[in-house]
Design a protein around this motif. Structure first.
Motif, PDB file in Angstrom:
ATOM      1  N   LYS A   1      -1.902  -3.510  -3.713  1.00  0.00           N
ATOM      2  CA  LYS A   1      -2.764  -4.660  -3.441  1.00  0.00           C
ATOM      3  C   LYS A   1      -2.930  -4.941  -1.951  1.00  0.00           C
TER       4      LYS A   1
ATOM      5  N   GLU B   1      -2.976   3.307  -2.938  1.00  0.00           N
ATOM      6  CA  GLU B   1      -3.105   2.250  -3.921  1.00  0.00           C
ATOM      7  C   GLU B   1      -2.126   1.138  -3.583  1.00  0.00           C
TER       8      GLU B   1
ATOM      9  N   TYR C   1     -14.245 -13.194  -8.145  1.00  0.00           N
ATOM     10  CA  TYR C   1     -13.342 -12.142  -7.681  1.00  0.00           C
ATOM     11  C   TYR C   1     -13.161 -11.038  -8.735  1.00  0.00           C
TER      12      TYR C   1
ATOM     13  N   TYR D   1      -5.744  -1.208  -7.451  1.00  0.00           N
ATOM     14  CA  TYR D   1      -5.164  -2.122  -6.461  1.00  0.00           C
ATOM     15  C   TYR D   1      -3.739  -2.539  -6.814  1.00  0.00           C
TER      16      TYR D   1
ATOM     17  N   ASP E   1     -10.707  -1.359 -11.149  1.00  0.00           N
ATOM     18  CA  ASP E   1     -10.299  -1.670  -9.781  1.00  0.00           C
ATOM     19  C   ASP E   1      -8.896  -2.266  -9.738  1.00  0.00           C
ATOM     20  N   SER E   2      -8.561  -3.083 -10.726  1.00  0.00           N
ATOM     21  CA  SER E   2      -7.216  -3.681 -10.755  1.00  0.00           C
ATOM     22  C   SER E   2      -6.150  -2.623 -10.972  1.00  0.00           C
TER      23      SER E   2
ATOM     24  N   ILE F   1       0.851  -1.196   0.000  1.00  0.00           N
ATOM     25  CA  ILE F   1       0.000   0.000   0.000  1.00  0.00           C
ATOM     26  C   ILE F   1       0.883   1.240   0.000  1.00  0.00           C
TER      27      ILE F   1
ATOM     28  N   LYS G   1     -16.932 -15.351   0.020  1.00  0.00           N
ATOM     29  CA  LYS G   1     -15.514 -15.703  -0.044  1.00  0.00           C
ATOM     30  C   LYS G   1     -15.361 -17.216   0.010  1.00  0.00           C
TER      31      LYS G   1
ATOM     32  N   ASP H   1      -3.675  -6.484   1.382  1.00  0.00           N
ATOM     33  CA  ASP H   1      -4.516  -7.630   1.704  1.00  0.00           C
ATOM     34  C   ASP H   1      -5.890  -7.535   1.041  1.00  0.00           C
ATOM     35  N   HIS H   2      -5.983  -6.728   0.001  1.00  0.00           N
ATOM     36  CA  HIS H   2      -7.269  -6.566  -0.676  1.00  0.00           C
ATOM     37  C   HIS H   2      -7.553  -7.759  -1.587  1.00  0.00           C
ATOM     38  N   PHE H   3      -8.779  -8.225  -1.569  1.00  0.00           N
ATOM     39  CA  PHE H   3      -9.237  -9.229  -2.536  1.00  0.00           C
ATOM     40  C   PHE H   3     -10.756  -9.096  -2.659  1.00  0.00           C
ATOM     41  N   PRO H   4     -11.206  -8.021  -3.310  1.00  0.00           N
ATOM     42  CA  PRO H   4     -12.648  -7.756  -3.417  1.00  0.00           C
ATOM     43  C   PRO H   4     -13.348  -8.743  -4.354  1.00  0.00           C
TER      44      PRO H   4
END
Length: 260
Positions: free
Chosen positions: A110, A108, A133, A175, A171-172, A98, A121, A112-115
Motif C-alpha cells: 500500500k 506491491e 476511492y 496494493y 487493484d486492492s 512497498i 481528492k 502512500d497509494h490512495f488511487p
C-alpha cells in the motif's frame, strides 16, 4: 478480508484531547504529520485486539513482526486526517510496505497509494464521505465482499463482470499485496487441510450414528478442526469459510456453518 467494526475502538478522553491538539499543530504547519507517530502507536494494541491480532487486510498473523498502524488515507496526502482514529488500520508489513512480489517481480504494497476511481481528492472531513476511492476498506461492510479466492489460494475479484467493483478488487489485491506467494501458499495448504478433514469426517458420518465412542470422538475431532479455522480469530478465516461452503451439500457441514 474480514469486516472490522471500528465503532468498537474507543480511545480515552485524554488521547482524544491530545490528538486534537497535535492535529491543530499539523493543520497550522507547526509540525509535520509523520512526527506524531507516537500518538497512533498508542492505539496499536486496541487496533490489534479488534482483529484478534490479524492484519486487517490479509488476515495473516505475524507474531514476529512489529506490524504497523496504517493510515487508510495516507498522512502524506491527507495530513488533516492524520490523527483521526477512524483513519487507522492495523496492517502487516507486506500489506503496508512497498515490496517486490518474488513471483512477478512487480512492486506491491500500500505505501502512500490512495488511487481514486474518479473525481478529486478530499480536502476535508466532509468531502471524505463523497470521495470515490478504489482501495477496499476492511471497515466498510459493502467493501469486503468484493474479494474472492480460488481453491489454490489465489485472490480474485468477486464480480469480474462489474467494471468498478472488479477494478477495486484487482487493484486492492496489488496494493495490499494479497497475492504474495507466501500468503497464497498458506491459503492453499489450509484448503487442503479442510478437504482432508471434510472427507475423513464424511467417511464416518453414518457409522458415527451407531454409538461407537471411538468413531464419535474421531468425527468430533474433524468437525472441531473445521470449526476452529472458520472462527473469527483464525488466520485466513474468511478464505477458510469459503472453502468449507464448497462442501455444504453435506448436511453436517450446512449445520456447522449455520452455527459458526
Amino acid at each position: 478480508m474480514r469486516r472490522i467494526d471500528l465503532r468498537k475502538l474507543n480511545p480515552s478522553p485524554d488521547w482524544r484531547a491530545r490528538a486534537l491538539s497535535k492535529q491543530a499543530d499539523i493543520d497550522n504547519g507547526v509540525i509535520d504529520a509523520k512526527t506524531a507517530s507516537a500518538m497512533w502507536s498508542e492505539l496499536k494494541p486496541q487496533l490489534k485486539d479488534l482483529s484478534q491480532n490479524k492484519c486487517w487486510y490479509c488476515e495473516s498473523r505475524e507474531d514476529r513482526s512489529d506490524n504497523a498502524v496504517d493510515h487508510f488515507r495516507p498522512k502524506s496526502l491527507y495530513p488533516w486526517f492524520a490523527l483521526d482514529y477512524e483513519n487507522f488500520r492495523f496492517a502487516c508489513t507486506f500489506c503496508n510496505s512497498i515490496r517486490k512480489n518474488p513471483k512477478t517481480g512487480e512492486s506491491e504494497g500500500k505505501g502512500d497509494h490512495f488511487p481514486l476511481l474518479s473525481g478529486n481528492k478530499a480536502e476535508n472531513r466532509a468531502q471524505r464521505n463523497t470521495e470515490n476511492y478504489i482501495l477496499i476498506d476492511p471497515c466498510e461492510p459493502a467493501d469486503v465482499g468484493l474479494l474472492d479466492f480460488t481453491e489454490d489460494g489465489l485472490p480474485r475479484a468477486k464480480f469480474p463482470h462489474q467494471r468498478n467493483r472488479n477494478r477495486r478488487a484487482i487493484d486492492s489485491i496489488k496494493y495490499y499485496h494479497l497475492d504474495h506467494p507466501d500468503l497464497v501458499e498458506s491459503r492453499r495448504q489450509l484448503a487442503l487441510d479442510i478437504r482432508d478433514w471434510v472427507e475423513s469426517a464424511d467417511a464416518i458420518y453414518d457409522p458415527n450414528d451407531q454409538g461407537d465412542p471411538k468413531i464419535e470422538k474421531a468425527f468430533k475431532g474433524y468437525v472441531s478442526n473445521i470449526a476452529k479455522v472458520i472462527a473469527a480469530d483464525a488466520p485466513f478465516s474468511v478464505f477458510a469459510k469459503k472453502m468449507v461452503k464448497g462442501y455444504q451439500d453435506r448436511y453436517w457441514i450446512e449445520v456447522l456453518l449455520e452455527c459458526a
